[in-house]
Design an enzyme around this catalytic site. Structure first.
Site, PDB file in Angstrom:
ATOM      1  N   PRO A   1       0.829  -1.223   0.000  1.00  0.00           N
ATOM      2  CA  PRO A   1       0.000   0.000   0.000  1.00  0.00           C
ATOM      3  C   PRO A   1       0.856   1.263   0.000  1.00  0.00           C
ATOM      4  O   PRO A   1       0.373   2.335  -0.339  1.00  0.00           O
ATOM      5  CB  PRO A   1      -0.822  -0.094   1.283  1.00  0.00           C
ATOM      6  CG  PRO A   1      -0.587  -1.437   1.867  1.00  0.00           C
ATOM      7  CD  PRO A   1       0.608  -2.030   1.225  1.00  0.00           C
TER       8      PRO A   1
ATOM      9  N   GLU B   1       0.528  -7.839   9.031  1.00  0.00           N
ATOM     10  CA  GLU B   1       0.488  -6.372   9.110  1.00  0.00           C
ATOM     11  C   GLU B   1       1.563  -5.716   8.270  1.00  0.00           C
ATOM     12  O   GLU B   1       1.349  -4.647   7.703  1.00  0.00           O
ATOM     13  CB  GLU B   1       0.668  -5.950  10.569  1.00  0.00           C
ATOM     14  CG  GLU B   1      -0.522  -5.337  11.287  1.00  0.00           C
ATOM     15  CD  GLU B   1      -1.588  -4.684  10.409  1.00  0.00           C
ATOM     16  OE1 GLU B   1      -2.540  -5.413  10.031  1.00  0.00           O
ATOM     17  OE2 GLU B   1      -1.515  -3.498  10.132  1.00  0.00           O
TER      18      GLU B   1
ATOM     19  N   ARG C   1      -0.986  -9.259 -21.140  1.00  0.00           N
ATOM     20  CA  ARG C   1      -1.769  -8.773 -22.283  1.00  0.00           C
ATOM     21  C   ARG C   1      -0.920  -8.003 -23.287  1.00  0.00           C
ATOM     22  O   ARG C   1      -1.291  -7.873 -24.448  1.00  0.00           O
ATOM     23  CB  ARG C   1      -2.908  -7.881 -21.815  1.00  0.00           C
ATOM     24  CG  ARG C   1      -3.985  -8.599 -21.014  1.00  0.00           C
ATOM     25  CD  ARG C   1      -4.943  -7.606 -20.394  1.00  0.00           C
ATOM     26  NE  ARG C   1      -5.536  -6.729 -21.379  1.00  0.00           N
ATOM     27  CZ  ARG C   1      -6.548  -7.083 -22.147  1.00  0.00           C
ATOM     28  NH1 ARG C   1      -7.092  -8.279 -22.038  1.00  0.00           N
ATOM     29  NH2 ARG C   1      -7.026  -6.251 -23.058  1.00  0.00           N
TER      30      ARG C   1
HETATM   31  C1  9D3 Z   1      -5.115  -2.055   7.683  1.00  0.00           C
HETATM   32  C2  9D3 Z   1      -3.706  -2.501   7.817  1.00  0.00           C
HETATM   33  N1  9D3 Z   1      -2.799  -1.366   7.557  1.00  0.00           N
HETATM   34  C3  9D3 Z   1      -2.447  -0.717   8.831  1.00  0.00           C
HETATM   35  C4  9D3 Z   1      -2.422   0.744   8.731  1.00  0.00           C
HETATM   36  C5  9D3 Z   1      -1.581  -1.815   6.911  1.00  0.00           C
HETATM   37  C6  9D3 Z   1      -1.723  -2.808   5.828  1.00  0.00           C
HETATM   38  C7  9D3 Z   1      -0.938  -3.955   5.847  1.00  0.00           C
HETATM   39  C8  9D3 Z   1      -1.049  -4.877   4.828  1.00  0.00           C
HETATM   40  C9  9D3 Z   1      -2.599  -2.618   4.783  1.00  0.00           C
HETATM   41  C10 9D3 Z   1      -2.714  -3.560   3.769  1.00  0.00           C
HETATM   42  C11 9D3 Z   1      -1.933  -4.685   3.800  1.00  0.00           C
HETATM   43  C12 9D3 Z   1      -2.022  -5.680   2.703  1.00  0.00           C
HETATM   44  N2  9D3 Z   1      -2.050  -5.035   1.371  1.00  0.00           N
HETATM   45  C13 9D3 Z   1      -1.173  -5.290   0.430  1.00  0.00           C
HETATM   46  O1  9D3 Z   1      -0.308  -6.120   0.604  1.00  0.00           O
HETATM   47  C14 9D3 Z   1      -1.246  -4.563  -0.812  1.00  0.00           C
HETATM   48  C15 9D3 Z   1      -2.130  -3.534  -1.265  1.00  0.00           C
HETATM   49  C16 9D3 Z   1      -3.250  -2.884  -0.636  1.00  0.00           C
HETATM   50  O2  9D3 Z   1      -3.654  -3.156   0.488  1.00  0.00           O
HETATM   51  N3  9D3 Z   1      -3.875  -1.908  -1.356  1.00  0.00           N
HETATM   52  C17 9D3 Z   1      -3.513  -1.541  -2.597  1.00  0.00           C
HETATM   53  N4  9D3 Z   1      -2.490  -2.118  -3.204  1.00  0.00           N
HETATM   54  C18 9D3 Z   1      -1.814  -3.097  -2.536  1.00  0.00           C
HETATM   55  S1  9D3 Z   1      -0.501  -3.910  -3.149  1.00  0.00           S
HETATM   56  C19 9D3 Z   1      -0.315  -4.850  -1.797  1.00  0.00           C
END
Ligand code: 9D3
Length: 247
Positions: A90, A117, A155
């Site tokens: 993220p 996390e 693609r």
């Molecule tokens: C709600 C948890 N967050 C705490 C502030 C941290 C968090 C940790 C792990 C949020 C998401 C994740 C898992 N997400 C991904 O591995 C991820 C992701 C995403 O959540 N949104 C957009 N693109 C991606 S790419 C990988």
């Protein structure tokens, strides 16, 4: 041929890629190669531990450095030429079509899918070349994001799509959203197909489609109109139409 290597504790999620669709067929035709690597296979304890509690406290577990780094080492040993290591996160740069095209220039790509996390920052600092996000929403892990990115890239591999689809893709690359499409029947309940599409005048149809694209783009993605304008992709006629609809 591009080799995609994916580090994931849920390799079963990627089996779906093999079954059907454009990407599954491309895999059958050996137009790319995909391999999953499970960090649990690179642990040394009986429980196959890949995560632990966060230093400093707080909720949620953190993925440990060693299993991830050993997995990456195994990937690198399996290739004569290795490309960038990409972390789906993220915190990453938002993915787009241009990044898909750029990444396809590599012979090999390693994708790291996070779970829990977080990932120990030392793994990121020591190994990751690029962090990519799908956008500002919360997923349960990187797997779905990795699949989306690989789908977009596959693609673009020559021979994956038919000629018709490739042409369609080019029209998306001009930066506007697609126009509405219709098929039979001509009348469904009380809904009719726009008359212009039934007339058979291809110049008029193309003009209508362009206008509908501009309308759809202005309505839901005005930022793309501005981007297309800056790239010189809008004609005088386009600008006149946009002026007409802004009132
Ligand atoms: C709600 C948890 N967050 C705490 C502030 C941290 C968090 C940790 C792990 C949020 C998401 C994740 C898992 N997400 C991904 O591995 C991820 C992701 C995403 O959540 N949104 C957009 N693109 C991606 S790419 C990988």
């Amino acid at each position: 041929m591009t080799h995609f290597d994916i580090i994931t504790i849920f390799p079963e999620m990627f089996e779906i890629i093999h079954s059907g669709g454009v990407v599954g067929r491309a895999l059958d035709k050996q137009l790319f190669e995909l391999k999953t690597w499970n960090p649990r296979d690179y642990t040394t304890d009986n429980r196959k531990t890949v995560d632990d509690r966060a230093y400093g406290g707080g909720p949620g577990m953190v993925m440990m450095v060693e299993p991830l780094e050993k997995t990456l080492a195994a990937i690198k040993q399996s290739h004569t030429q290795v490309g960038p290591v990409i972390l789906l996160s993220p915190q990453g740069k938002t993915f787009n079509q241009q990044m898909a095209a750029d990444l396809l220039q590599n012979e090999q790509l390693s994708f790291v899918c996070g779970r829990y996390e977080a990932i120990d920052q030392r793994f990121i600092d020591r190994n990751v070349d690029l962090e990519i996000s799908l956008g500002d929403f919360v997923l349960s892990g990187g797997e779905v994001a990795a699949m989306a990115i690989i789908d977009a890239m596959v693609r673009l591999i020559p021979g994956v799509l038919g000629d018709k689809d490739s042409a369609l893709q080019d029209s998306f690359m001009d930066g506007l959203l697609d126009c509405p499409h219709y098929t039979r029947p001509e009348i469904y309940e009380n809904s009719v197909v726009p008359g212009v599409l039934l007339g058979g005048n291809h110049a008029i149809i193309e003009g209508w489609r362009r206008e509908q694209s501009l309308l759809a783009t202005q309505k839901s993605r005005p930022d793309l109109i501005e981007a297309a304008r800056k790239k010189g992709l809008l004609s005088k006629k386009d600008e006149l139409f946009l002026k007409q609809i802004q009132t």
